[in-house]
Design a protein around this motif. Structure first.
Motif, PDB file in Angstrom:
ATOM      1  N   ALA A  79       0.810  -1.213   0.000  1.00  0.00           N
ATOM      2  CA  ALA A  79       0.000   0.000   0.000  1.00  0.00           C
ATOM      3  C   ALA A  79       0.847   1.269   0.000  1.00  0.00           C
ATOM      4  CB  ALA A  79      -0.923   0.012   1.225  1.00  0.00           C
ATOM      5  N   VAL A  80       2.170   1.115   0.089  1.00  0.00           N
ATOM      6  CA  VAL A  80       3.064   2.269   0.079  1.00  0.00           C
ATOM      7  C   VAL A  80       3.189   2.803  -1.345  1.00  0.00           C
ATOM      8  CG1 VAL A  80       5.418   3.040   0.551  1.00  0.00           C
ATOM      9  CG2 VAL A  80       4.318   1.411   2.075  1.00  0.00           C
ATOM     10  N   GLU A  81       3.271   4.103  -1.464  1.00  0.00           N
ATOM     11  CA  GLU A  81       3.395   4.721  -2.791  1.00  0.00           C
ATOM     12  C   GLU A  81       4.676   4.233  -3.471  1.00  0.00           C
ATOM     13  OE1 GLU A  81       3.720   9.179  -4.827  1.00  0.00           O
ATOM     14  OE2 GLU A  81       3.297   8.935  -2.672  1.00  0.00           O
ATOM     15  N   ILE A  82       4.526   3.779  -4.706  1.00  0.00           N
ATOM     16  CA  ILE A  82       5.667   3.254  -5.449  1.00  0.00           C
ATOM     17  C   ILE A  82       6.569   4.410  -5.876  1.00  0.00           C
ATOM     18  CG2 ILE A  82       6.380   2.003  -7.511  1.00  0.00           C
ATOM     19  CD1 ILE A  82       3.753   0.486  -7.381  1.00  0.00           C
ATOM     20  N   PRO A  83       7.859   4.321  -5.548  1.00  0.00           N
ATOM     21  CA  PRO A  83       8.784   5.414  -5.922  1.00  0.00           C
ATOM     22  C   PRO A  83       9.140   5.347  -7.402  1.00  0.00           C
ATOM     23  CG  PRO A  83       9.974   3.654  -4.837  1.00  0.00           C
ATOM     24  CD  PRO A  83       8.526   3.257  -4.803  1.00  0.00           C
ATOM     25  N   GLU A  84      10.101   6.140  -7.783  1.00  0.00           N
ATOM     26  CA  GLU A  84      10.560   6.152  -9.164  1.00  0.00           C
ATOM     27  C   GLU A  84      11.158   4.796  -9.537  1.00  0.00           C
ATOM     28  OE1 GLU A  84      13.246   9.338  -9.766  1.00  0.00           O
ATOM     29  OE2 GLU A  84      11.817  10.892  -9.170  1.00  0.00           O
ATOM     30  N   PHE A  85      11.166   4.537 -10.835  1.00  0.00           N
ATOM     31  CA  PHE A  85      11.676   3.266 -11.333  1.00  0.00           C
ATOM     32  C   PHE A  85      13.109   3.047 -10.849  1.00  0.00           C
ATOM     33  CE2 PHE A  85      13.976   0.746 -14.503  1.00  0.00           C
ATOM     34  CZ  PHE A  85      13.189  -0.400 -14.499  1.00  0.00           C
ATOM     35  N   GLY A  86      13.377   1.825 -10.353  1.00  0.00           N
ATOM     36  CA  GLY A  86      14.717   1.495  -9.894  1.00  0.00           C
ATOM     37  C   GLY A  86      14.967   1.814  -8.437  1.00  0.00           C
ATOM     38  N   GLN A  87      14.032   2.487  -7.762  1.00  0.00           N
ATOM     39  CA  GLN A  87      14.165   2.809  -6.342  1.00  0.00           C
ATOM     40  C   GLN A  87      13.380   1.800  -5.505  1.00  0.00           C
ATOM     41  OE1 GLN A  87      16.194   5.248  -5.108  1.00  0.00           O
ATOM     42  NE2 GLN A  87      16.823   5.367  -7.268  1.00  0.00           N
ATOM     43  N   PRO A  88      13.867   1.439  -4.318  1.00  0.00           N
ATOM     44  CA  PRO A  88      13.161   0.451  -3.486  1.00  0.00           C
ATOM     45  C   PRO A  88      11.903   1.027  -2.858  1.00  0.00           C
ATOM     46  CG  PRO A  88      15.017   1.358  -2.292  1.00  0.00           C
ATOM     47  CD  PRO A  88      15.111   1.909  -3.683  1.00  0.00           C
ATOM     48  N   VAL A  89      10.968   0.139  -2.626  1.00  0.00           N
ATOM     49  CA  VAL A  89       9.756   0.527  -1.894  1.00  0.00           C
ATOM     50  C   VAL A  89      10.111   0.625  -0.417  1.00  0.00           C
ATOM     51  CG1 VAL A  89       7.421  -0.162  -1.241  1.00  0.00           C
ATOM     52  CG2 VAL A  89       8.258  -0.596  -3.574  1.00  0.00           C
ATOM     53  N   PRO A  90       9.855   1.750   0.243  1.00  0.00           N
ATOM     54  CA  PRO A  90      10.215   1.884   1.659  1.00  0.00           C
ATOM     55  C   PRO A  90       9.337   0.983   2.541  1.00  0.00           C
ATOM     56  CG  PRO A  90       8.946   3.784   0.939  1.00  0.00           C
ATOM     57  CD  PRO A  90       9.245   2.979  -0.295  1.00  0.00           C
ATOM     58  N   LEU A  91       9.978   0.318   3.483  1.00  0.00           N
ATOM     59  CA  LEU A  91       9.239  -0.544   4.408  1.00  0.00           C
ATOM     60  C   LEU A  91       8.547   0.301   5.472  1.00  0.00           C
ATOM     61  CD1 LEU A  91      11.720  -3.497   5.046  1.00  0.00           C
ATOM     62  CD2 LEU A  91       9.469  -3.649   3.955  1.00  0.00           C
ATOM     63  N   PRO A  92       7.277   0.019   5.767  1.00  0.00           N
ATOM     64  CA  PRO A  92       6.614   0.733   6.863  1.00  0.00           C
ATOM     65  C   PRO A  92       7.332   0.547   8.194  1.00  0.00           C
ATOM     66  CG  PRO A  92       5.009  -0.426   5.515  1.00  0.00           C
ATOM     67  CD  PRO A  92       6.361  -0.886   5.067  1.00  0.00           C
ATOM     68  N   ASN A  93       7.913  -0.636   8.401  1.00  0.00           N
ATOM     69  CA  ASN A  93       8.653  -0.901   9.633  1.00  0.00           C
ATOM     70  C   ASN A  93      10.064  -1.359   9.271  1.00  0.00           C
ATOM     71  OD1 ASN A  93       9.618  -1.550  12.144  1.00  0.00           O
ATOM     72  ND2 ASN A  93       8.305  -3.322  12.441  1.00  0.00           N
ATOM     73  N   PRO A  94      10.994  -0.422   9.119  1.00  0.00           N
ATOM     74  CA  PRO A  94      12.347  -0.802   8.708  1.00  0.00           C
ATOM     75  C   PRO A  94      13.156  -1.460   9.820  1.00  0.00           C
ATOM     76  CG  PRO A  94      12.240   1.553   9.136  1.00  0.00           C
ATOM     77  CD  PRO A  94      10.833   1.033   9.240  1.00  0.00           C
ATOM     78  N   ALA A  95      12.598  -1.560  11.051  1.00  0.00           N
ATOM     79  CA  ALA A  95      13.343  -2.142  12.172  1.00  0.00           C
ATOM     80  C   ALA A  95      13.542  -3.645  12.030  1.00  0.00           C
ATOM     81  CB  ALA A  95      12.626  -1.843  13.494  1.00  0.00           C
ATOM     82  N   VAL A  96      12.968  -4.260  10.979  1.00  0.00           N
ATOM     83  CA  VAL A  96      13.208  -5.686  10.776  1.00  0.00           C
ATOM     84  C   VAL A  96      14.684  -5.946  10.456  1.00  0.00           C
ATOM     85  CG1 VAL A  96      10.862  -6.223  10.076  1.00  0.00           C
ATOM     86  CG2 VAL A  96      12.502  -5.466   8.343  1.00  0.00           C
ATOM     87  N   HIS A  97      15.393  -4.918  10.010  1.00  0.00           N
ATOM     88  CA  HIS A  97      16.842  -5.043   9.820  1.00  0.00           C
ATOM     89  C   HIS A  97      17.545  -4.158  10.838  1.00  0.00           C
ATOM     90  CE1 HIS A  97      20.713  -3.457   8.260  1.00  0.00           C
ATOM     91  NE2 HIS A  97      20.936  -4.744   8.093  1.00  0.00           N
ATOM     92  N   GLN A  98      18.539  -4.738  11.503  1.00  0.00           N
ATOM     93  CA  GLN A  98      19.305  -3.977  12.493  1.00  0.00           C
ATOM     94  C   GLN A  98      20.789  -4.261  12.319  1.00  0.00           C
ATOM     95  OE1 GLN A  98      17.782  -4.461  16.535  1.00  0.00           O
ATOM     96  NE2 GLN A  98      15.847  -5.186  15.711  1.00  0.00           N
ATOM     97  N   ASP A  99      21.576  -3.219  12.197  1.00  0.00           N
ATOM     98  CA  ASP A  99      23.028  -3.362  12.202  1.00  0.00           C
ATOM     99  C   ASP A  99      23.494  -3.538  13.649  1.00  0.00           C
ATOM    100  OD1 ASP A  99      23.863  -3.205   9.495  1.00  0.00           O
ATOM    101  OD2 ASP A  99      23.381  -1.064   9.500  1.00  0.00           O
ATOM    102  N   GLU A 100      24.558  -4.308  13.818  1.00  0.00           N
ATOM    103  CA  GLU A 100      25.113  -4.536  15.148  1.00  0.00           C
ATOM    104  C   GLU A 100      26.613  -4.247  15.121  1.00  0.00           C
ATOM    105  OE1 GLU A 100      23.424  -5.154  17.767  1.00  0.00           O
ATOM    106  OE2 GLU A 100      21.478  -5.721  16.922  1.00  0.00           O
ATOM    107  N   PRO A 101      27.158  -3.728  16.229  1.00  0.00           N
ATOM    108  CA  PRO A 101      28.590  -3.399  16.256  1.00  0.00           C
ATOM    109  C   PRO A 101      29.496  -4.615  16.395  1.00  0.00           C
ATOM    110  CG  PRO A 101      27.577  -2.910  18.375  1.00  0.00           C
ATOM    111  CD  PRO A 101      26.465  -3.291  17.446  1.00  0.00           C
ATOM    112  N   GLN A 102      28.938  -5.781  16.743  1.00  0.00           N
ATOM    113  CA  GLN A 102      29.762  -6.974  16.899  1.00  0.00           C
ATOM    114  C   GLN A 102      29.005  -8.198  16.390  1.00  0.00           C
ATOM    115  OE1 GLN A 102      28.778  -5.279  19.887  1.00  0.00           O
ATOM    116  NE2 GLN A 102      26.953  -6.576  20.033  1.00  0.00           N
ATOM    117  N   PRO A 103      29.718  -9.303  16.144  1.00  0.00           N
ATOM    118  CA  PRO A 103      29.045 -10.519  15.689  1.00  0.00           C
ATOM    119  C   PRO A 103      28.086 -11.046  16.758  1.00  0.00           C
ATOM    120  CG  PRO A 103      31.421 -10.666  15.349  1.00  0.00           C
ATOM    121  CD  PRO A 103      31.183  -9.476  16.229  1.00  0.00           C
ATOM    122  N   PHE A 104      27.163 -11.884  16.333  1.00  0.00           N
ATOM    123  CA  PHE A 104      26.235 -12.472  17.282  1.00  0.00           C
ATOM    124  C   PHE A 104      26.965 -13.430  18.214  1.00  0.00           C
ATOM    125  CE2 PHE A 104      26.149 -15.334  13.612  1.00  0.00           C
ATOM    126  CZ  PHE A 104      26.317 -16.575  14.204  1.00  0.00           C
ATOM    127  N   ALA A 105      26.406 -13.603  19.406  1.00  0.00           N
ATOM    128  CA  ALA A 105      26.994 -14.492  20.407  1.00  0.00           C
ATOM    129  C   ALA A 105      26.400 -15.885  20.270  1.00  0.00           C
ATOM    130  CB  ALA A 105      26.742 -13.953  21.812  1.00  0.00           C
TER     131      ALA A 105
END
Length: 213
Positions: A79-105
């Motif tokens: 349901a998000v407005e489609i951006p220009e061709f070649g651009q990604p559709v923004p996720l309503p909840n981008p927190a599904v991806h998280q960068d971490e400063p160290q590897p997982f334990a």
């Protein structure tokens, strides 16, 4: 001529009897007030009977826990407005991806539970952090309650992720809905000791072993 007394006439009670009846009624009302009304309505329990009967809990203030949907929302990405061709559709909840400063334990624990005993192992997680886990028992079955709670909210409040009345193992993942302790309660209902092997991987801060009890 004297009129004979009617057999249906009732002799009025004496003053002493009326006084005794009134006093008994007052004593009964006072007991109800002290034992029932004060604990239930005002939280005042001078005798302790109200607490034993659970009446003071009726007056206890309401407490709430905030549990956020940390991974939801992206079901509406179409349901998000489609951006220009070649651009990604923004996720309503981008927190599904998280960068971490160290590897997982990664940690593996072996817990021996004697017959009829119980234990708890908890991972300490910040909100939105994820773990992968697997556990198994060497023989027999075990009762399991996989749950989480926020120690700051009190140990009597918890959420349950999965309950197994009789299990020999489980594998899965968890995204912590709130910061706190998330893990397993195991009860060995067998008449022999068992050993549980637990492996946890992910972005947890610590693992707490509450020992055998």
């Amino acid at each position: 001529m004297t009129t004979p007394a009617s057999p249906y006439e009732v002799e009025p009670p004496s003053g002493k009897r009326l006084l005794r009846t009134t006093l008994l009624a007052l004593v009964g009302a006072a007991l109800v007030l002290i034992v029932v009304v004060l604990p239930a309505e005002y939280g005042i329990d001078p005798t302790g009977i109200g607490k034993a009967a659970g009446l003071t809990a009726l007056r206890a203030p309401t407490r709430t826990l905030e549990v956020k949907d940390v991974i939801g929302g992206n079901e509406t990405y179409r349901a998000v407005e489609i951006p220009e061709f070649g651009q990604p559709v923004p996720l309503p909840n981008p927190a599904v991806h998280q960068d971490e400063p160290q590897p997982f334990a990664s940690r593996t624990l072996e817990v021996m539970i004697p017959a009829g005993k119980e234990t708890e192992i908890k991972t300490v997680l910040k909100a939105n952090k994820m773990i992968l886990y697997t556990w198994s028992v060497d023989r027999g079955g075990v009762y399991t309650d996989f749950h989480g709670h926020d120690p700051e909210a009190g140990n009597e409040y918890f959420v349950r992720y999965k309950e197994q009345q009789e299990g020999t193992g489980n594998h899965g993942s968890l995204v912590a809905p709130f910061a706190g302790e998330h893990g397993w309660y195991w009860l060995n209902y067998n008449d022999f000791p068992i050993v549980i092997t637990l492996t946890v991987e992910g972005y947890f801060d610590d693992i707490k072993d509450y020992g055998i009890f």
